[in-house]
Motif scaffolding. Sequence first.
Motif, PDB file in Angstrom:
ATOM      1  N   ARG A 154       9.399  -2.180  -4.140  1.00  0.00           N
ATOM      2  CA  ARG A 154       9.066  -3.547  -4.555  1.00  0.00           C
ATOM      3  C   ARG A 154       9.122  -4.513  -3.377  1.00  0.00           C
ATOM      4  N   SER A 155       9.695  -4.086  -2.245  1.00  0.00           N
ATOM      5  CA  SER A 155       9.921  -5.008  -1.129  1.00  0.00           C
ATOM      6  C   SER A 155       8.592  -5.530  -0.578  1.00  0.00           C
ATOM      7  N   ALA A 156       8.675  -6.655   0.142  1.00  0.00           N
ATOM      8  CA  ALA A 156       7.459  -7.261   0.692  1.00  0.00           C
ATOM      9  C   ALA A 156       6.791  -6.321   1.692  1.00  0.00           C
ATOM     10  N   VAL A 157       7.576  -5.642   2.547  1.00  0.00           N
ATOM     11  CA  VAL A 157       6.945  -4.752   3.544  1.00  0.00           C
ATOM     12  C   VAL A 157       6.244  -3.571   2.868  1.00  0.00           C
ATOM     13  N   PHE A 158       6.852  -3.080   1.785  1.00  0.00           N
ATOM     14  CA  PHE A 158       6.236  -1.965   1.047  1.00  0.00           C
ATOM     15  C   PHE A 158       4.926  -2.440   0.403  1.00  0.00           C
ATOM     16  N   ARG A 159       4.938  -3.668  -0.123  1.00  0.00           N
ATOM     17  CA  ARG A 159       3.735  -4.182  -0.784  1.00  0.00           C
ATOM     18  C   ARG A 159       2.615  -4.457   0.212  1.00  0.00           C
ATOM     19  N   ARG A 160       3.003  -4.892   1.413  1.00  0.00           N
ATOM     20  CA  ARG A 160       1.966  -5.108   2.442  1.00  0.00           C
ATOM     21  C   ARG A 160       1.279  -3.786   2.759  1.00  0.00           C
ATOM     22  N   MET A 161       2.097  -2.735   2.866  1.00  0.00           N
ATOM     23  CA  MET A 161       1.554  -1.410   3.152  1.00  0.00           C
ATOM     24  C   MET A 161       0.641  -0.943   1.999  1.00  0.00           C
ATOM     25  N   LEU A 162       1.094  -1.197   0.762  1.00  0.00           N
ATOM     26  CA  LEU A 162       0.300  -0.777  -0.406  1.00  0.00           C
ATOM     27  C   LEU A 162      -1.052  -1.473  -0.466  1.00  0.00           C
ATOM     28  N   LEU A 163      -1.043  -2.766  -0.140  1.00  0.00           N
ATOM     29  CA  LEU A 163      -2.299  -3.521  -0.201  1.00  0.00           C
ATOM     30  C   LEU A 163      -3.312  -2.941   0.781  1.00  0.00           C
ATOM     31  N   LEU A 164      -2.820  -2.551   1.972  1.00  0.00           N
ATOM     32  CA  LEU A 164      -3.723  -1.923   2.947  1.00  0.00           C
ATOM     33  C   LEU A 164      -4.253  -0.593   2.400  1.00  0.00           C
ATOM     34  N   ALA A 165      -3.337   0.186   1.836  1.00  0.00           N
ATOM     35  CA  ALA A 165      -3.736   1.496   1.303  1.00  0.00           C
ATOM     36  C   ALA A 165      -4.740   1.320   0.164  1.00  0.00           C
ATOM     37  N   GLN A 166      -4.505   0.300  -0.649  1.00  0.00           N
ATOM     38  CA  GLN A 166      -5.395   0.017  -1.787  1.00  0.00           C
ATOM     39  C   GLN A 166      -6.793  -0.340  -1.296  1.00  0.00           C
ATOM     40  N   ARG A 167      -6.845  -1.055  -0.173  1.00  0.00           N
ATOM     41  CA  ARG A 167      -8.154  -1.426   0.378  1.00  0.00           C
ATOM     42  C   ARG A 167      -8.852  -0.215   0.970  1.00  0.00           C
ATOM     43  N   ALA A 168      -8.069   0.660   1.597  1.00  0.00           N
ATOM     44  CA  ALA A 168      -8.672   1.814   2.267  1.00  0.00           C
ATOM     45  C   ALA A 168      -9.126   2.876   1.261  1.00  0.00           C
ATOM     46  N   ALA A 169      -8.392   3.001   0.130  1.00  0.00           N
ATOM     47  CA  ALA A 169      -8.606   4.136  -0.778  1.00  0.00           C
ATOM     48  C   ALA A 169     -10.056   4.337  -1.206  1.00  0.00           C
ATOM     49  N   PRO A 170     -10.769   3.294  -1.683  1.00  0.00           N
ATOM     50  CA  PRO A 170     -12.123   3.572  -2.194  1.00  0.00           C
ATOM     51  C   PRO A 170     -13.155   3.880  -1.111  1.00  0.00           C
ATOM     52  N   SER A 171     -12.816   3.613   0.150  1.00  0.00           N
ATOM     53  CA  SER A 171     -13.810   3.851   1.209  1.00  0.00           C
ATOM     54  C   SER A 171     -13.667   5.276   1.750  1.00  0.00           C
ATOM     55  N   ARG A 172     -14.547   5.634   2.674  1.00  0.00           N
ATOM     56  CA  ARG A 172     -14.433   6.961   3.302  1.00  0.00           C
ATOM     57  C   ARG A 172     -13.924   6.795   4.731  1.00  0.00           C
ATOM     58  N   ALA A 173     -13.453   5.580   5.073  1.00  0.00           N
ATOM     59  CA  ALA A 173     -13.007   5.327   6.453  1.00  0.00           C
ATOM     60  C   ALA A 173     -11.809   6.210   6.802  1.00  0.00           C
ATOM     61  N   ALA A 174     -11.751   6.644   8.077  1.00  0.00           N
ATOM     62  CA  ALA A 174     -10.615   7.454   8.526  1.00  0.00           C
ATOM     63  C   ALA A 174      -9.368   6.578   8.556  1.00  0.00           C
ATOM     64  N   VAL A 175      -8.289   7.090   7.965  1.00  0.00           N
ATOM     65  CA  VAL A 175      -7.038   6.338   7.899  1.00  0.00           C
ATOM     66  C   VAL A 175      -6.012   7.012   8.799  1.00  0.00           C
ATOM     67  N   LEU A 176      -5.287   6.208   9.580  1.00  0.00           N
ATOM     68  CA  LEU A 176      -4.206   6.763  10.404  1.00  0.00           C
ATOM     69  C   LEU A 176      -2.882   6.198   9.894  1.00  0.00           C
TER      70      LEU A 176
END
Length: 444
Positions: free
Chosen positions: A137-159
């Motif tokens: 629930r922490s802010a840093v965890f949510r920042r990470m989730l928002l990025l992951a959420q944006r990346a998920a539907p695309s086919r872009a390479a994620v590091l």
Amino acid sequence: MSPLSNEASLDTISRMLDELSEPRIVITEHFEILHANQAYRAAYGAEAPGRHCYEVSHGYQRPCDEEGESCPLRMTLASGQPERVLHIHRTAHGDEHVDVELMPLADISGHRHLFIEKMKPLQLASSQAAADKMVGRSAVFRRMLLLAQRAAPSRAAVLLIGESGTGKEGLAHAIHDSGGAAQRPFIAVDCASLSETLLESELFGYEKGAFTGANQRKQGLVEAAHGGTLFLDEIGDLPLSQQVKLLRLLESGSFRRVGGINSIPASFRLIAATHRNLAAMVEAGSFRADLYYRLAVFPIRLPPLRERREDIPLLAASLLERVAPGRRLQLEPAALQWLLQQPFNGNIRELRNLLERASLLSDGDVIALENLRADEWNSTPPATPAMQDFHCGLLPLEQLESRYLQWAVEHSGLSRQQLASALQLTERTLYRRLAGRQKKAPAA
Ligand SMILES: Nc1ncnc2c1ncn2[C@@H]1O[C@H](COP(=O)(O)OP(=O)(O)OP(=O)(O)O)[C@@H](O)[C@H]1O
């Protein structure tokens, strides 16, 4: 001009929103909900229209940014652009991570008066204890989730970049599961555990007779990942000689089996992970710059556990469900306090291991402090002068406490703060008692 001057378009917009299966509301610049579609009313309650968005979604009395959260409406008012944030909302299913997007609506004269708020519950992770999902629930965890959420539907390479045990493989799985190819294979390759020659044949497969022992054609992992996700873990450990082969695969979109001549088309989504600083490795010449830029199209940093200590109670509850399903184990308050103070260099994996061992040491449904600290006491020398006092006659309690404290300071290996927590004293009381002991010592 009043925000409602364009009544006809509000009606039209409301009717359009009612057709959608995801929650949507129309709000004013004063946070008032003018319209809530059926999906919103089902998730957040039928009484929404006429109330404030922060009240219905969060139970707050004031706008989110006055409660320490980001406020998408204020962000949109400032930028004039759609804005997106990740909030934890109170819904009919309990607290949920929700991707919130706010869009300004231009009226006839071009002013912004009304806003559409679009809510998308997140499948990637849970904000409540869950045995089968990433939690936090922490802010840093949510920042990470928002990025992951944006990346998920695309086919872009994620590091994925993070220390060992921060959840890189778990996040790679979650991105795969909430992307468009969830039903397709997820193939994980640990680049650190395969030798140079093995890596090539594992990745690309081989033809019959390619080398001694290749008795039949074997499909490689790249082929197995076709249409799905190829997860290259510990990519920083890939030798330079193999980096060039991976680069060729990514640039050409095709590969050859070992011993083969035909070029085979490859189609997969690439997620790579590392605990190393790849940019520094590029500088040092041990990682190819061209490969680095191919891999790091969308980098996501996973925070170490020490940066999200407020998630420890939720993580501990979820991990206990995982390591001891059905036992409904709880941590006693002193045990939780102790956990909150650990450095956790091994991150969530270390927390999990600690809880698993403690669950085996606990007979009831409560994990006590000594169940967690078993290792420390195991490695403590069994008898010290102070402890021997127990066996050599009775002592006044005050003297015994004083000697015990001396022994604990010298032998527990804990900081004063940790020691106070282990003894269930406040740090101040511990200092006071130790100071009292020192004052009395010369006379003793
Ligand atoms: N947010 C989370 N919620 C619940 N459990 C988690 C979370 N993140 C990680 N874990 C758990 O922590 C452990 C380590 O996670 P994982 O293997 O994904 O880490 P990693 O970063 O890939 O580690 P390494 O780099 O050593 O391979 C696993 O048991 C995983 O289920």
